[in-house]
Write a protein that holds these residues in place. Structure first.
Motif, short mmCIF file in Angstrom:
data_model
loop_
_atom_site.label_atom_id
_atom_site.label_comp_id
_atom_site.label_asym_id
_atom_site.label_seq_id
_atom_site.Cartn_x
_atom_site.Cartn_y
_atom_site.Cartn_z
N LEU A 280 0.82 -1.21 0.00
CA LEU A 280 0.00 0.00 0.00
C LEU A 280 0.85 1.26 0.00
CD1 LEU A 280 -2.90 -0.92 2.46
CD2 LEU A 280 -3.00 -0.72 -0.02
N LYS A 281 1.99 1.23 0.67
CA LYS A 281 2.85 2.41 0.70
C LYS A 281 3.35 2.76 -0.69
CE LYS A 281 6.92 4.31 3.06
NZ LYS A 281 7.97 4.05 4.07
N ARG B 192 0.41 4.05 -2.79
CA ARG B 192 0.05 5.41 -2.39
C ARG B 192 1.06 6.41 -2.97
NH1 ARG B 192 -0.46 4.34 2.52
NH2 ARG B 192 -2.70 4.05 2.57
N LEU B 193 2.32 6.02 -3.03
CA LEU B 193 3.34 6.89 -3.60
C LEU B 193 3.15 7.04 -5.10
CD1 LEU B 193 5.83 8.50 -2.80
CD2 LEU B 193 7.22 6.47 -3.23
N ALA C 45 0.30 6.82 -6.73
CA ALA C 45 -0.86 7.70 -6.93
C ALA C 45 -0.48 9.16 -6.71
CB ALA C 45 -1.99 7.30 -5.98
N ALA C 46 0.39 9.42 -5.74
CA ALA C 46 0.82 10.79 -5.47
C ALA C 46 1.61 11.36 -6.66
CB ALA C 46 1.67 10.84 -4.20
N GLU D 231 -0.90 12.27 -9.30
CA GLU D 231 -1.72 13.43 -8.94
C GLU D 231 -0.90 14.72 -8.93
OE1 GLU D 231 -3.26 12.12 -5.23
OE2 GLU D 231 -4.62 10.66 -6.14
N ALA E 251 4.47 13.04 0.34
CA ALA E 251 4.78 11.87 1.17
C ALA E 251 5.81 12.15 2.25
CB ALA E 251 5.28 10.73 0.28
N THR F 241 -5.28 1.17 -8.25
CA THR F 241 -4.68 1.70 -7.02
C THR F 241 -5.67 2.54 -6.24
OG1 THR F 241 -2.43 1.69 -7.90
CG2 THR F 241 -2.91 3.27 -6.16
N ARG F 242 -6.40 3.42 -6.95
CA ARG F 242 -7.37 4.26 -6.26
C ARG F 242 -8.45 3.43 -5.58
NH1 ARG F 242 -7.50 8.85 -11.05
NH2 ARG F 242 -5.94 10.23 -10.11
N LEU G 185 -6.80 1.73 -2.45
CA LEU G 185 -6.57 2.67 -1.35
C LEU G 185 -7.89 3.08 -0.69
CD1 LEU G 185 -3.81 4.97 -2.90
CD2 LEU G 185 -3.53 3.14 -1.22
N GLU H 65 -8.83 2.34 3.19
CA GLU H 65 -9.31 3.39 4.10
C GLU H 65 -10.64 3.01 4.72
OE1 GLU H 65 -10.44 8.16 4.01
OE2 GLU H 65 -9.55 7.19 2.27
#
Length: 307
Positions: free
Chosen positions: A16-17, A20-21, A23-24, A27, A38, A81-82, A85, A89
């Motif tokens: 997940l880390k 999440r990276l 996706a960042a 974005e 991050a 990924t979205r 995540l 959550e």
């Protein structure tokens, strides 16, 4: 190595880390932006991205003068990924609720017609019987309800029956009728009923473009072959009635919504005689077994179809 083992190995590297990276980066558009988001060094972001691309065996991002853009493979990974995540959550939120003693959470999507007309009383009655179940309700247009349930954003959806339900299971919920809303001094206010075609010579207030009611109004005007004199789009029924009150045009809303909103604004409503004005609302769920809490809610809502 078999395809199954290969896929398993890839999944073990997509923690997940890392996702999440990734996706960042998508974005923010840059490694530096993702690093700031991050709170890590840009070199660490670059290294993690290179390791992920090597592990997956494909290029995920293209470097351009203005930043980074996902490749087709990157777009696919970003889509999943979205969803992952969001699910992670939601897991954390629901487990936190269980820790507080809540024994179930039902995620639910519904269109505006259902939320304004029927769900307040129906959900109040449900929670009077099942007070330990929490309902997470989000408003979306009918098409968005279908997509959200199909993609797993919610277990239950309520929407217009005129929208294709894809591969979802559809259960009758309620029925409503659309009315034409106008000022009391309007020339059509004295009609007992009216066909939509007879109102097309006047200006209209339209709901937002994703609304199933607006789709029906626009489609009927096109079928008749006459222009729809639309003056403005507004986001909700209260805004429709307020614009009508200001003499901006006519509006189309469900009859029960008018009873809740329009009367207080000193407006008039005339029932539409067109077949599409008599609408069915449906409950949509994905095929398969619902959670116990969601199953209880569907069972509670379904009998209301007969009434």
């Amino acid at each position: 190595m078999s395809d199954e083992l290969s896929a398993s190995g890839l999944l073990n590297r997509l923690d997940l880390k890392t996702l999440r990276l990734f996706a960042a980066i998508c974005e923010e558009g840059t490694l530096n932006g993702a690093a700031r988001a991050a709170a890590i060094a840009p070199s660490a972001v670059s290294k993690r991205l290179a390791e992920m691309e090597q592990a997956l065996g494909c290029l995920l991002l293209t470097r351009e003068p203005r930043g980074m853009r996902p490749t087709p493979a990157g777009e696919t990974l970003l889509h999943h990924t979205r969803r992952m995540l969001a699910s992670a959550e939601q897991i954390a939120l629901e487990l936190a609720e269980h820790a507080k003693g809540v024994r179930g959470i039902v995620r639910m999507l519904a269109n505006l017609s259902a939320i304004v007309q029927f769900l307040p009383e129906d959900l109040r009655a449900f929670q009077a019987r099942h007070g330990a179940i929490k309902i997470d309700l989000e408003e979306r247009p009918s098409g968005g309800v279908i997509r959200g349930v199909a993609e797993g954003a919610a277990e239950i959806g309520i929407c217009s029956g005129s929208v294709a339900a894809l591969d979802l299971r559809a259960t009758p919920y309620r029925r409503d009728r659309l009315v034409l809303v106008m000022r009391r001094e309007h020339p059509l206010a004295g009609c007992a009923t009216i066909a939509f075609a007879d109102a097309l010579g006047y200006d209209f207030i339209g709901l937002h473009a994703q609304s199933s009611i607006y789709d029906s109004v626009r489609a009927e005007a096109q079928r008749i072959g006459r222009p729809l004199r639309l003056r403005v789009h507004v986001p909700g029924f209260d805004a429709v009635c307020r614009m009508v009150q200001a003499d901006m045009g006519l509006g189309v809303v469900p009859e029960q919504v008018f009873g809740l909103i329009g009367g207080a604004m000193q407006l008039a409503a005339v029932p539409l005689t067109d077949p599409w004005a008599a609408r069915a609302l449906i409950i949509v769920t994905r095929p398969g077994t619902l959670s116990p809490a969601a199953g209880l809610l569907v069972a509670h809502l379904s009998p209301h179809a007969a009434s």
